[in-house]
Design a protein around this motif. Structure first.
Motif, mmCIF file in Angstrom:
data_model
loop_
_atom_site.group_PDB
_atom_site.id
_atom_site.type_symbol
_atom_site.label_atom_id
_atom_site.label_comp_id
_atom_site.label_asym_id
_atom_site.label_seq_id
_atom_site.Cartn_x
_atom_site.Cartn_y
_atom_site.Cartn_z
ATOM 1 N N LYS A 127 0.835 -1.200 0.000
ATOM 2 C CA LYS A 127 0.000 0.000 0.000
ATOM 3 C C LYS A 127 0.875 1.257 0.000
ATOM 4 C CE LYS A 127 -3.435 2.369 2.678
ATOM 5 N NZ LYS A 127 -3.932 2.651 3.996
ATOM 6 N N ALA A 128 0.630 2.151 -0.948
ATOM 7 C CA ALA A 128 1.438 3.365 -1.064
ATOM 8 C C ALA A 128 1.192 4.287 0.128
ATOM 9 C CB ALA A 128 1.096 4.090 -2.364
ATOM 10 N N PRO A 129 2.248 4.937 0.627
ATOM 11 C CA PRO A 129 2.058 5.910 1.710
ATOM 12 C C PRO A 129 1.453 7.202 1.172
ATOM 13 C CG PRO A 129 4.350 5.862 1.023
ATOM 14 C CD PRO A 129 3.643 4.823 0.208
ATOM 15 N N GLU A 130 1.147 8.166 2.049
ATOM 16 C CA GLU A 130 0.539 9.429 1.590
ATOM 17 C C GLU A 130 1.531 10.303 0.845
ATOM 18 O OE1 GLU A 130 -1.543 11.469 4.748
ATOM 19 O OE2 GLU A 130 -2.511 9.570 5.298
ATOM 20 N N ARG A 131 2.799 10.142 1.175
ATOM 21 C CA ARG A 131 3.847 10.897 0.512
ATOM 22 C C ARG A 131 4.987 9.973 0.120
ATOM 23 N NH1 ARG A 131 2.853 16.398 1.446
ATOM 24 N NH2 ARG A 131 1.147 16.234 2.932
ATOM 25 N N ILE A 132 5.578 10.252 -1.039
ATOM 26 C CA ILE A 132 6.738 9.457 -1.440
ATOM 27 C C ILE A 132 7.888 10.406 -1.743
ATOM 28 C CG2 ILE A 132 7.672 7.864 -3.177
ATOM 29 C CD1 ILE A 132 4.950 6.640 -3.489
ATOM 30 N N LYS A 133 9.017 10.162 -1.077
ATOM 31 C CA LYS A 133 10.188 11.000 -1.294
ATOM 32 C C LYS A 133 11.097 10.300 -2.301
ATOM 33 C CE LYS A 133 13.366 13.741 1.316
ATOM 34 N NZ LYS A 133 14.236 13.799 2.465
ATOM 35 N N VAL A 134 11.400 11.011 -3.372
ATOM 36 C CA VAL A 134 12.289 10.439 -4.386
ATOM 37 C C VAL A 134 13.502 11.351 -4.478
ATOM 38 C CG1 VAL A 134 12.401 9.500 -6.726
ATOM 39 C CG2 VAL A 134 10.174 9.821 -5.645
ATOM 40 N N ASP A 135 14.565 10.965 -3.796
ATOM 41 C CA ASP A 135 15.725 11.826 -3.662
ATOM 42 C C ASP A 135 15.267 13.096 -2.941
ATOM 43 O OD1 ASP A 135 18.363 11.742 -3.909
ATOM 44 O OD2 ASP A 135 18.501 12.212 -6.038
ATOM 45 N N GLY A 136 15.424 14.276 -3.555
ATOM 46 C CA GLY A 136 15.000 15.490 -2.873
ATOM 47 C C GLY A 136 13.553 15.867 -3.154
ATOM 48 N N ASP A 137 12.880 15.119 -3.987
ATOM 49 C CA ASP A 137 11.531 15.501 -4.413
ATOM 50 C C ASP A 137 10.441 14.744 -3.662
ATOM 51 O OD1 ASP A 137 11.871 17.445 -6.654
ATOM 52 O OD2 ASP A 137 13.162 15.824 -7.383
ATOM 53 N N VAL A 138 9.506 15.519 -3.134
ATOM 54 C CA VAL A 138 8.420 14.895 -2.369
ATOM 55 C C VAL A 138 7.126 14.923 -3.193
ATOM 56 C CG1 VAL A 138 7.097 14.924 -0.224
ATOM 57 C CG2 VAL A 138 9.490 15.643 -0.213
ATOM 58 N N PHE A 139 6.540 13.754 -3.346
ATOM 59 C CA PHE A 139 5.280 13.645 -4.094
ATOM 60 C C PHE A 139 4.133 13.298 -3.157
ATOM 61 C CE2 PHE A 139 8.425 12.947 -7.360
ATOM 62 C CZ PHE A 139 7.882 13.595 -8.457
ATOM 63 N N GLU A 140 3.010 13.958 -3.393
ATOM 64 C CA GLU A 140 1.792 13.619 -2.689
ATOM 65 C C GLU A 140 1.123 12.489 -3.461
ATOM 66 O OE1 GLU A 140 -1.642 16.563 -1.977
ATOM 67 O OE2 GLU A 140 0.214 17.761 -1.911
ATOM 68 N N VAL A 141 0.630 11.482 -2.763
ATOM 69 C CA VAL A 141 -0.101 10.396 -3.423
ATOM 70 C C VAL A 141 -1.589 10.722 -3.303
ATOM 71 C CG1 VAL A 141 -0.625 7.927 -3.403
ATOM 72 C CG2 VAL A 141 1.696 8.713 -2.887
ATOM 73 N N ILE A 142 -2.260 10.901 -4.424
ATOM 74 C CA ILE A 142 -3.678 11.284 -4.393
ATOM 75 C C ILE A 142 -4.543 10.147 -4.922
ATOM 76 C CG2 ILE A 142 -5.357 13.045 -5.073
ATOM 77 C CD1 ILE A 142 -3.055 14.929 -5.665
ATOM 78 N N HIS A 143 -5.540 9.772 -4.133
ATOM 79 C CA HIS A 143 -6.474 8.727 -4.565
ATOM 80 C C HIS A 143 -7.456 9.329 -5.570
ATOM 81 C CE1 HIS A 143 -9.905 5.732 -3.625
ATOM 82 N NE2 HIS A 143 -9.126 5.263 -4.578
ATOM 83 N N THR A 144 -7.503 8.757 -6.771
ATOM 84 C CA THR A 144 -8.317 9.329 -7.844
ATOM 85 C C THR A 144 -9.179 8.256 -8.522
ATOM 86 O OG1 THR A 144 -6.311 9.086 -9.190
ATOM 87 C CG2 THR A 144 -6.803 11.290 -8.398
ATOM 88 N N PRO A 145 -10.198 7.757 -7.818
ATOM 89 C CA PRO A 145 -11.063 6.717 -8.415
ATOM 90 C C PRO A 145 -11.915 7.253 -9.567
ATOM 91 C CG PRO A 145 -11.985 7.461 -6.333
ATOM 92 C CD PRO A 145 -10.652 8.146 -6.468
ATOM 93 N N GLY A 146 -12.405 6.355 -10.411
ATOM 94 C CA GLY A 146 -13.260 6.762 -11.538
ATOM 95 C C GLY A 146 -13.000 5.894 -12.760
ATOM 96 N N HIS A 147 -11.726 5.824 -13.156
ATOM 97 C CA HIS A 147 -11.345 4.926 -14.247
ATOM 98 C C HIS A 147 -11.086 3.536 -13.661
ATOM 99 C CE1 HIS A 147 -9.311 3.401 -17.806
ATOM 100 N NE2 HIS A 147 -8.229 3.188 -17.094
ATOM 101 N N SER A 148 -10.608 3.531 -12.427
ATOM 102 C CA SER A 148 -10.424 2.315 -11.645
ATOM 103 C C SER A 148 -10.427 2.761 -10.193
ATOM 104 C CB SER A 148 -9.078 1.683 -11.988
ATOM 105 O OG SER A 148 -8.719 0.751 -10.989
#
Ligand SMILES: [Zn+2]
Length: 314
Positions: A127-148
């Motif tokens: 299960k993906a966490p709410e945030r993913i840090k990739v080196d110095g870059d922080v990404f927010e993980v957003i749940h986007t249902p509709g297509h799946s």
């Protein structure tokens, strides 16, 4: 930030899937399991973590090649049995919406044949966490249902970029794909898609990286074009709700029987949505109009307002 786009061949339209390598560490989507695809993906080292936008064959089929993958819980679950349970339920729903059983059986057999090997079952997904840090870059993980229901986006707030999988595409309107809960119940996917668009419209997006092709259009303009397409389709389904089953509506709208899966899933999505908004009613397997055309138009106007208003109050 370093972003490398990798175009992966796919047997499904539009015949390729975009995969993105972020900072040499995180790979967004893996494509189907095929010989040519494996050759491309094998080059990645064991350090690369996979991020799965959603559980469709052309995005997660080759996930087994990686030591570790992040995805929605649903994605992890469907990866374990290569979507077998999901498709069982889908055909159950199709039959209960008028698809002749003999045709359902044929479709199922053909799908199994076609599908076999494209998705390799595995259990490396977490299960993906709410945030993913990739080196110095922080990404927010957003749940986007509709297509799946298991669809996730990766959003970088400071850089205003989004990896949006199949939830927003240009030149192709993604299908609101059927999402059964059990043999009787299913989610109202169009309702979820509308809510997702409201969420996505609020985001500041300078550049979007989709799962197929490219996005050149303005983010918000593109989102609103979806509402316009749905409004038109919604009116078509509403108009055909004159005692027809979803199967009859689907084959009237899309006479090409080879597209029956997508035709059924789109028709059911619209019928469920019209039904939940009390614009049509269902007696047995058959749908009937119980509203005026203007009421359908008004509903879509309200939806557009809801989406754009959400953009302003941020
Ligand atoms: Zn997809």
């Amino acid at each position: 930030m370093k972003i490398e786009k990798i175009k992966l061949p796919s047997p499904f339209p539009p015949n390729h899937t975009n995969s993105y390598l972020i900072n040499d560490l995180l790979l967004v989507d893996a494509g189907v399991n095929s010989e040519e695809n494996v050759k491309i993906l094998e080059k990645f080292s064991d350090d690369v973590i996979l991020f799965l936008t959603h559980p469709h064959a052309d995005h997660f089929g080759a996930a087994y090649l990686f030591k570790f993958a992040y995805g929605h819980e649903i994605t992890c679950k469907r990866l374990k049995d290569a979507e077998e349970e999901y498709f069982e339920l889908v055909y159950h729903h199709f039959i209960s919406e008028g698809l002749p059983e003999s045709l359902a059986k044929k479709m199922q057999e053909r799908a199994k044949e076609r599908y076999r090997g494209y998705v390799i079952p595995c259990d490396n997904c977490k299960k993906a966490p709410e945030r993913i840090k990739v080196d110095g870059d922080v990404f927010e993980v957003i749940h986007t249902p509709g297509h799946s229901f298991g669809h996730l986006c990766l959003y970088h707030k400071e850089k205003k970029i989004i990896f949006c999988g199949d939830i927003v595409l240009e030149d192709i309107t993604p299908n609101p794909v059927i999402e059964p809960i059990n043999e009787e119940k299913r989610l109202c996917v169009l309702e979820q898609y509308v809510e997702t668009l409201r969420k996505l419209y609020r985001l500041e997006v300078r550049k979007a990286y989709p799962g197929h092709r490219e996005i050149r259009r303005n983010w918000r303009e593109l989102i609103l074009s979806y509402v316009d397409n749905w409004r038109k389709r919604s009116l078509e389904v509403w108009k055909l709700a004159e005692g027809k089953t979803a199967f009859e509506i689907a084959t009237t709208l899309f006479p090409d029987i080879r597209q029956i899966f997508l035709a059924m899933t789109e028709t059911i999505a619209h019928a469920d949505f019209l039904l939940s908004n009390n614009l049509i009613e269902k007696r047995g397997m058959r749908y009937f109009r119980c509203s005026e055309r203007e009421e359908v138009e008004e509903m879509w106007k309200r939806i557009e307002e809801r989406i754009t208003r959400g953009g302003r109050d941020r």
